[in-house]
Design an enzyme around this catalytic site. Structure first.
Site, mmCIF file in Angstrom:
data_model
loop_
_atom_site.group_PDB
_atom_site.id
_atom_site.type_symbol
_atom_site.label_atom_id
_atom_site.label_comp_id
_atom_site.label_asym_id
_atom_site.label_seq_id
_atom_site.Cartn_x
_atom_site.Cartn_y
_atom_site.Cartn_z
ATOM 1 N N LYS A 29 0.835 -1.210 0.000
ATOM 2 C CA LYS A 29 0.000 0.000 0.000
ATOM 3 C C LYS A 29 0.869 1.260 0.000
ATOM 4 O O LYS A 29 0.533 2.261 -0.636
ATOM 5 C CB LYS A 29 -0.920 0.003 1.219
ATOM 6 C CG LYS A 29 -1.800 1.257 1.351
ATOM 7 C CD LYS A 29 -2.664 1.493 0.116
ATOM 8 C CE LYS A 29 -3.828 2.438 0.375
ATOM 9 N NZ LYS A 29 -3.476 3.721 0.938
ATOM 10 N N GLU A 81 0.827 6.626 -6.825
ATOM 11 C CA GLU A 81 -0.300 7.568 -6.935
ATOM 12 C C GLU A 81 0.212 9.002 -6.988
ATOM 13 O O GLU A 81 -0.270 9.816 -7.789
ATOM 14 C CB GLU A 81 -1.223 7.361 -5.736
ATOM 15 C CG GLU A 81 -2.409 8.281 -5.650
ATOM 16 C CD GLU A 81 -3.157 8.066 -4.354
ATOM 17 O OE1 GLU A 81 -3.125 8.974 -3.491
ATOM 18 O OE2 GLU A 81 -3.761 6.983 -4.173
#
Length: 329
Positions: free
Chosen positions: A191, A198
């Site tokens: 993550k 991102e």
């Protein structure tokens, strides 16, 4: 499946809603009585006034999902649960904790016979409708016990239609919408890198649309100036383009509502995962130039003083006589 849920914020509350709609029984707790009582009234979940009563009502082996802010809040809740839970119970940290902390916390909890599963959770405020992408770390047995909950939270295909989870390694790619990434800490590691990527994707879109917005600048030859329609460009890219993505969808929506984007701050925050990604890359001697540049661009957006830029102007003025003085100069 019966599960405890601690932390009922924007993501946590929606996860409870999705689980209740999926037929699970949630026992919920947050520090704010109004929050937990309202969610219980809305969803049919059972609210508890404290962690002790929540743990006591669950049947062993218990599963308790923690969705509170990373850092001290998570440490506090995990410590309280360690004192309340029994051997064989499972505690899931679904927040954005540092993977090194997750590995260490798991070791501490295993000392009491309690499994900790670290779960990187992506989906934001749209997870209730779309489902969540879940990245898990921990022992195989603990993850397998959670499969009914993971299947409901994720947007993947039905369990009966996909390849069963393997004892080691992931299930068939993309089938479940969740992935057992490895031992403790692995979920939060994946993550962390997800969020670093991102940052890079967001920065690339931002710079591209900045190019469109400045294509009519006076510094450009008049016959090469363009007055681009940014919302229209975003829309056409959404259809068949290789850069089509959910991030582009969100950006297109924002441009459609506010083409100048003047409702939004020009200071871009970061919540930590991008920094951790760069730190891990340094530890691993891995080059992540785009991810690092995206992180530093966020820092630059918050630089109110701009001393660095003024220092550069001063140097150019001193060595080359360039007109770099401000109006005050």
């Amino acid at each position: 499946m019966e599960i405890g849920f601690v932390g009922l914020g924007r993501m946590g509350g929606n996860m409870v809603r999705r689980l209740q709609k999926g037929g699970h029984k949630c026992h919920i707790y947050s520090e704010t009585a109004e929050t937990r009582d309202a969610l219980a009234s809305e969803t049919g979940a059972t609210a508890h006034a404290d962690l002790a009563s929540l743990v006591a009502v669950l049947s062993p082996p218990r599963a308790i999902w923690v969705m509170v802010p990373a850092g001290e809040a998570t440490s506090t809740v995990l410590g309280q649960l360690q004192a309340l839970c029994s051997a064989g119970d499972i505690v899931i940290d679904g927040g954005n904790s540092h993977y090194k902390l997750s590995a260490a916390r798991s070791k501490v909890l295993r000392g009491s016979g309690i499994d900790m599963v670290d779960c990187g959770t992506s989906g934001g405020v749209f997870g209730l409708e779309r489902g969540y992408s879940l990245m898990l770390g921990g022992r195989d047995e603990a993850v397998k016990h959670l499969i009914p909950v993971l299947d409901t939270l994720s947007p993947g295909i039905a369990a009966a239609e996909r390849t069963p989870i393997r004892a080691k390694g992931p299930q068939a790619p993309g089938e479940a919408g969740w992935l057992h990434c490895g031992k403790s800490g692995a979920g939060h590691y994946v993550k962390m890198v997800h969020n670093g990527i991102e940052y890079g994707m967001m920065q690339a879109f931002a710079e591209g649309f900045a190019m469109f917005a400045s294509a009519d600048a006076e510094t450009v030859a008049e016959d090469l100036r363009y007055d681009f329609d940014l919302p229209a460009i975003a829309e056409v890219w959404r259809r068949g383009s290789v850069v089509s993505s959910w991030l582009l969808d969100l950006g297109a929506d924002a441009l459609a509502e506010n083409p100048s984007l003047d409702r939004y701050s020009d200071q871009v925050a970061d919540s930590g995962e991008g920094r951790w990604t760069i730190e891990a890359a340094i530890d691993q001697r891995t080059s992540v130039q785009v991810l690092a540049a995206a992180l530093f661009a966020r820092f630059d957006s918050r630089d109110q003083v701009k001393v660095g830029n003024r220092f550069l102007s001063a140097l150019r003025n001193r060595f080359g006589g360039h007109p770099s003085l401000s109006a005050k100069g």
